[in-house]
Design a protein around this motif. Sequence first.
Motif, short mmCIF file in Angstrom:
data_model
loop_
_atom_site.label_atom_id
_atom_site.label_comp_id
_atom_site.label_asym_id
_atom_site.label_seq_id
_atom_site.Cartn_x
_atom_site.Cartn_y
_atom_site.Cartn_z
N PRO A 2 0.82 -1.21 0.00
CA PRO A 2 0.00 0.00 0.00
C PRO A 2 0.86 1.27 0.00
CG PRO A 2 -0.59 -1.46 1.84
CD PRO A 2 0.61 -2.02 1.18
N LYS A 3 0.34 2.29 -0.63
CA LYS A 3 1.02 3.58 -0.71
C LYS A 3 1.04 4.23 0.68
CE LYS A 3 0.35 8.15 -2.80
NZ LYS A 3 0.68 8.89 -1.62
N GLU A 4 2.17 4.87 1.01
CA GLU A 4 2.26 5.64 2.24
C GLU A 4 1.31 6.82 2.14
OE1 GLU A 4 4.16 5.42 5.19
OE2 GLU A 4 4.49 3.37 4.50
N THR A 5 0.67 7.16 3.25
CA THR A 5 -0.29 8.26 3.23
C THR A 5 -0.27 9.00 4.56
OG1 THR A 5 -2.60 8.86 2.91
CG2 THR A 5 -2.18 6.74 3.97
N ASN A 6 -0.66 10.26 4.51
CA ASN A 6 -0.80 11.02 5.75
C ASN A 6 -2.25 11.02 6.25
OD1 ASN A 6 -2.04 12.79 4.00
ND2 ASN A 6 -0.77 14.55 4.51
N LEU A 7 -3.09 10.19 5.63
CA LEU A 7 -4.48 10.04 6.06
C LEU A 7 -4.53 9.02 7.20
CD1 LEU A 7 -6.23 9.81 2.57
CD2 LEU A 7 -6.12 11.81 4.07
N SER A 8 -5.30 9.32 8.22
CA SER A 8 -5.46 8.39 9.34
C SER A 8 -6.29 7.18 8.91
CB SER A 8 -6.14 9.10 10.52
OG SER A 8 -7.50 9.36 10.20
N HIS A 9 -6.27 6.16 9.73
CA HIS A 9 -7.09 4.96 9.46
C HIS A 9 -8.56 5.36 9.34
CE1 HIS A 9 -8.39 0.81 9.44
NE2 HIS A 9 -9.21 1.08 10.46
N SER A 10 -9.01 6.22 10.25
CA SER A 10 -10.40 6.69 10.23
C SER A 10 -10.70 7.44 8.92
CB SER A 10 -10.65 7.61 11.43
OG SER A 10 -11.92 8.20 11.33
N GLU A 11 -9.78 8.28 8.47
CA GLU A 11 -9.98 9.02 7.21
C GLU A 11 -10.00 8.07 6.02
OE1 GLU A 11 -8.11 13.41 7.84
OE2 GLU A 11 -6.71 11.72 7.96
N LEU A 12 -9.16 7.07 6.04
CA LEU A 12 -9.15 6.09 4.95
C LEU A 12 -10.51 5.40 4.84
CD1 LEU A 12 -5.58 4.56 5.37
CD2 LEU A 12 -6.39 5.94 3.45
N LYS A 13 -11.10 5.07 5.98
CA LYS A 13 -12.43 4.46 5.98
C LYS A 13 -13.49 5.46 5.53
CE LYS A 13 -13.75 1.81 9.31
NZ LYS A 13 -14.08 1.27 10.64
N PHE A 24 -9.20 9.75 -8.75
CA PHE A 24 -9.08 10.53 -7.52
C PHE A 24 -8.05 9.89 -6.60
CE2 PHE A 24 -10.53 12.55 -3.58
CZ PHE A 24 -10.69 13.85 -4.02
N GLY A 25 -8.38 8.73 -6.07
CA GLY A 25 -7.44 7.96 -5.26
C GLY A 25 -6.95 8.67 -4.01
N ILE A 26 -5.93 8.08 -3.42
CA ILE A 26 -5.33 8.64 -2.20
C ILE A 26 -4.70 9.99 -2.49
CG2 ILE A 26 -3.42 8.36 -0.56
CD1 ILE A 26 -4.18 5.43 -0.29
N ASP A 27 -4.05 10.13 -3.64
CA ASP A 27 -3.41 11.41 -3.97
C ASP A 27 -4.43 12.54 -4.02
OD1 ASP A 27 -0.92 10.23 -4.14
OD2 ASP A 27 -1.02 9.96 -6.32
N GLY A 28 -5.58 12.29 -4.62
CA GLY A 28 -6.63 13.30 -4.69
C GLY A 28 -7.17 13.63 -3.31
N GLN A 29 -7.36 12.61 -2.47
CA GLN A 29 -7.88 12.86 -1.13
C GLN A 29 -6.88 13.64 -0.29
OE1 GLN A 29 -11.14 11.89 -0.34
NE2 GLN A 29 -10.78 13.34 1.32
N GLU A 30 -5.61 13.33 -0.43
CA GLU A 30 -4.59 14.08 0.30
C GLU A 30 -4.53 15.53 -0.17
OE1 GLU A 30 -1.15 11.62 -0.37
OE2 GLU A 30 -1.44 10.57 1.54
N LYS A 31 -4.67 15.73 -1.47
CA LYS A 31 -4.67 17.10 -2.01
C LYS A 31 -5.88 17.87 -1.48
CE LYS A 31 -4.09 19.66 -6.28
NZ LYS A 31 -3.89 19.62 -7.72
N LEU A 32 -7.04 17.23 -1.43
CA LEU A 32 -8.24 17.86 -0.89
C LEU A 32 -8.03 18.22 0.58
CD1 LEU A 32 -11.16 18.73 -1.44
CD2 LEU A 32 -11.87 16.41 -0.89
N LYS A 33 -7.38 17.34 1.33
CA LYS A 33 -7.10 17.60 2.74
C LYS A 33 -6.16 18.78 2.93
CE LYS A 33 -5.50 15.40 6.98
NZ LYS A 33 -5.09 14.16 7.64
N ARG A 34 -5.26 18.99 1.99
CA ARG A 34 -4.31 20.12 2.07
C ARG A 34 -4.91 21.43 1.56
NH1 ARG A 34 -1.00 16.17 -0.22
NH2 ARG A 34 -1.12 17.20 -2.24
N SER A 35 -6.08 21.37 0.96
CA SER A 35 -6.68 22.56 0.34
C SER A 35 -7.32 23.48 1.38
CB SER A 35 -7.75 22.14 -0.67
OG SER A 35 -8.87 21.61 -0.01
N SER A 36 -7.53 24.71 0.95
CA SER A 36 -8.22 25.69 1.80
C SER A 36 -9.19 26.47 0.93
CB SER A 36 -7.22 26.62 2.47
OG SER A 36 -6.46 27.34 1.52
N VAL A 37 -10.40 26.63 1.45
CA VAL A 37 -11.49 27.27 0.71
C VAL A 37 -12.16 28.29 1.61
CG1 VAL A 37 -13.69 26.91 -0.48
CG2 VAL A 37 -11.88 25.19 -0.67
#
Length: 191
Positions: A2-13, A24-37
């Motif tokens: 599995p790819k290393e990620t900064n998403l927690s187990h809870s976030e992965l679920k 989208f994948g993990i990369d997209g989710q990590e990018k969304l987590k780093r975003s600010s709106v």
Amino acid sequence: MPKETNLSHSELKRYARHISLPSFGIDGQEKLKRSSVLCVGAGGLGSPCLMYLAAAGGGKIGIIDMDIVDESNIQRQILHGSEDVGKKKIESAEETIRNINTNVELDLYDQEFNETNALNIASKYDIIIDGTDNFPSRYLVNDASVLLGIPNIYGSIFRFEGQVTVFSTSNNGPCYRCLFPDPPAKGAVPD
């Protein structure tokens, strides 16, 4: 492996459906987590945007609104409920968003978005969502977006019709003023 990620187990679920999308994948989710709106307005336009951003895992969400929840708001401003009547919209929004996703970082601005604070506040975000309901604010959101070079997501509703547009000013893309150079005269457009 599995790819290393900064998403927690809870976030992965929580975000498993997004992550399972090949585009989208993990990369997209990590990018969304780093975003600010920044969402200017927590009413009819801002409500669904804020709720879906929080549910999807947007990292930092700024909300600016100085209005109070009125009973007439509830049928269309889904961020607020009957128990919120009389509360500041910013407080109601915070409660709803925290109930949707505690992982979201919230910046709350209980004030008017105006010429004095617009650039300072908007400069802290990657994107501005225009959830306003009046032309002076709409043009101000546009101008801040252009001056800061950040995308402006614009929405408008009239009766049973709606519009949504993304204005990206990077690379000299068009902006709201390109479509509508001048605000309409007061009273020329229905509220």
